[in-house]
Scaffold this motif. Structure first.
Motif, short mmCIF file in Angstrom:
data_model
loop_
_atom_site.label_atom_id
_atom_site.label_comp_id
_atom_site.label_asym_id
_atom_site.label_seq_id
_atom_site.Cartn_x
_atom_site.Cartn_y
_atom_site.Cartn_z
N LYS A 1 0.84 -1.20 0.00
CA LYS A 1 0.00 0.00 0.00
C LYS A 1 0.88 1.25 0.00
CE LYS A 1 -3.82 2.21 2.25
NZ LYS A 1 -4.85 2.17 3.25
N THR A 2 0.59 2.13 -0.95
CA THR A 2 1.36 3.37 -1.02
C THR A 2 0.87 4.30 0.08
OG1 THR A 2 -0.20 4.25 -2.63
CG2 THR A 2 1.78 3.22 -3.49
N PRO A 3 1.78 5.01 0.70
CA PRO A 3 1.36 5.89 1.79
C PRO A 3 0.50 7.03 1.27
CG PRO A 3 3.68 6.22 1.28
CD PRO A 3 3.19 5.06 0.45
N GLU A 4 -0.40 7.46 2.12
CA GLU A 4 -1.25 8.59 1.76
C GLU A 4 -0.38 9.83 1.59
OE1 GLU A 4 -4.85 8.99 2.05
OE2 GLU A 4 -5.16 6.83 2.20
N PRO A 5 -0.66 10.64 0.56
CA PRO A 5 0.14 11.86 0.42
C PRO A 5 -0.08 12.78 1.63
CG PRO A 5 -1.67 11.82 -1.16
CD PRO A 5 -1.67 10.51 -0.45
N GLU A 6 1.00 13.41 2.03
CA GLU A 6 0.90 14.31 3.18
C GLU A 6 0.01 15.49 2.82
OE1 GLU A 6 4.58 15.52 4.93
OE2 GLU A 6 5.47 13.55 4.61
N LYS A 7 -0.82 15.89 3.78
CA LYS A 7 -1.66 17.05 3.55
C LYS A 7 -0.78 18.29 3.67
CE LYS A 7 -5.87 14.86 5.00
NZ LYS A 7 -7.04 14.87 5.84
N THR A 8 -0.80 19.11 2.63
CA THR A 8 0.04 20.29 2.63
C THR A 8 -0.77 21.51 3.06
OG1 THR A 8 -0.46 20.71 0.31
CG2 THR A 8 1.50 19.40 0.78
N GLU A 9 -0.05 22.48 3.55
CA GLU A 9 -0.70 23.73 3.94
C GLU A 9 -1.19 24.44 2.69
OE1 GLU A 9 1.54 26.28 6.58
OE2 GLU A 9 2.77 24.57 7.17
N PRO A 10 -2.24 25.24 2.82
CA PRO A 10 -2.67 26.03 1.67
C PRO A 10 -1.54 26.97 1.25
CG PRO A 10 -4.22 26.25 3.51
CD PRO A 10 -3.06 25.44 3.99
N LYS A 11 -1.46 27.24 -0.02
CA LYS A 11 -0.40 28.09 -0.56
C LYS A 11 -0.96 29.47 -0.91
CE LYS A 11 2.59 24.64 -0.85
NZ LYS A 11 3.96 24.57 -0.48
N LYS A 12 -0.11 30.46 -0.81
CA LYS A 12 -0.45 31.84 -1.18
C LYS A 12 0.57 32.29 -2.19
CE LYS A 12 -2.14 36.04 -0.67
NZ LYS A 12 -3.42 36.43 -1.18
N ARG A 13 0.12 32.74 -3.33
CA ARG A 13 1.02 33.21 -4.38
C ARG A 13 1.51 34.61 -4.04
NH1 ARG A 13 1.79 31.57 -9.63
NH2 ARG A 13 0.04 30.15 -9.38
N ILE A 14 2.84 34.80 -4.15
CA ILE A 14 3.42 36.13 -4.00
C ILE A 14 4.31 36.37 -5.22
CG2 ILE A 14 3.35 36.10 -1.48
CD1 ILE A 14 6.36 35.58 -1.50
N THR A 15 4.49 37.61 -5.54
CA THR A 15 5.32 37.97 -6.68
C THR A 15 6.46 38.84 -6.18
OG1 THR A 15 3.38 37.94 -8.11
CG2 THR A 15 5.32 39.05 -8.96
N VAL A 16 7.66 38.49 -6.57
CA VAL A 16 8.83 39.29 -6.20
C VAL A 16 9.67 39.49 -7.43
CG1 VAL A 16 8.89 38.49 -3.80
CG2 VAL A 16 10.17 37.26 -5.52
N GLY A 17 10.34 40.62 -7.47
CA GLY A 17 11.27 40.89 -8.56
C GLY A 17 12.69 40.54 -8.11
#
Length: 114
Positions: free
Chosen positions: A40-56
């Motif tokens: 049995k393959t392990p359940e994928p880890e639940k990841t935190e929600p992501k927030k997109r940021i833009t940087v130069g």
């Protein structure tokens, strides 16, 4: 096996042979198959929600980043950025002696005053 219109004998003919009393593969009984189960393959880890940021960033740094991602299987631009930001924030918190408190207002935007 049945007569084929090809250049020579199939190497599979020596491995997969048809019983001599059956000439039509469409009416042959289905072959017994062994079902192989994988662990049995392990359940994928639940990841935190992501927030997109833009940087130069400077062009040469962006190119170095893209080259590193291109030549390193499994790396992503987002993954490198996330790890680098996490490490730098940990460094700043260590210098500060503790994590920074939650901000009480908006971050100032625009060109920094030098």
């Amino acid at each position: 096996m049945s007569k084929r219109n090809t250049i020579g004998k199939s190497p599979f003919d020596t491995i997969i042979s048809q019983p001599s009393n059956q000439t039509d593969t469409k009416t042959a009984p289905p072959a017994k198959t062994q079902i192989v189960t994988s662990p049995k393959t392990p359940e994928p880890e639940k990841t935190e929600p992501k927030k997109r940021i833009t940087v130069g960033v400077p062009v040469d740094l962006a190119e170095k980043l893209r080259n590193a991602v291109y030549w390193t299987p499994g790396l992503t631009v987002a993954g490198i950025a996330e790890e680098a930001l996490q490490r730098h924030i940990e460094l700043l918190e260590k210098r500060n002696g503790k994590p920074f408190p939650q901000r009480t207002g908006k971050i100032k935007t625009g060109k920094p005053i030098t």
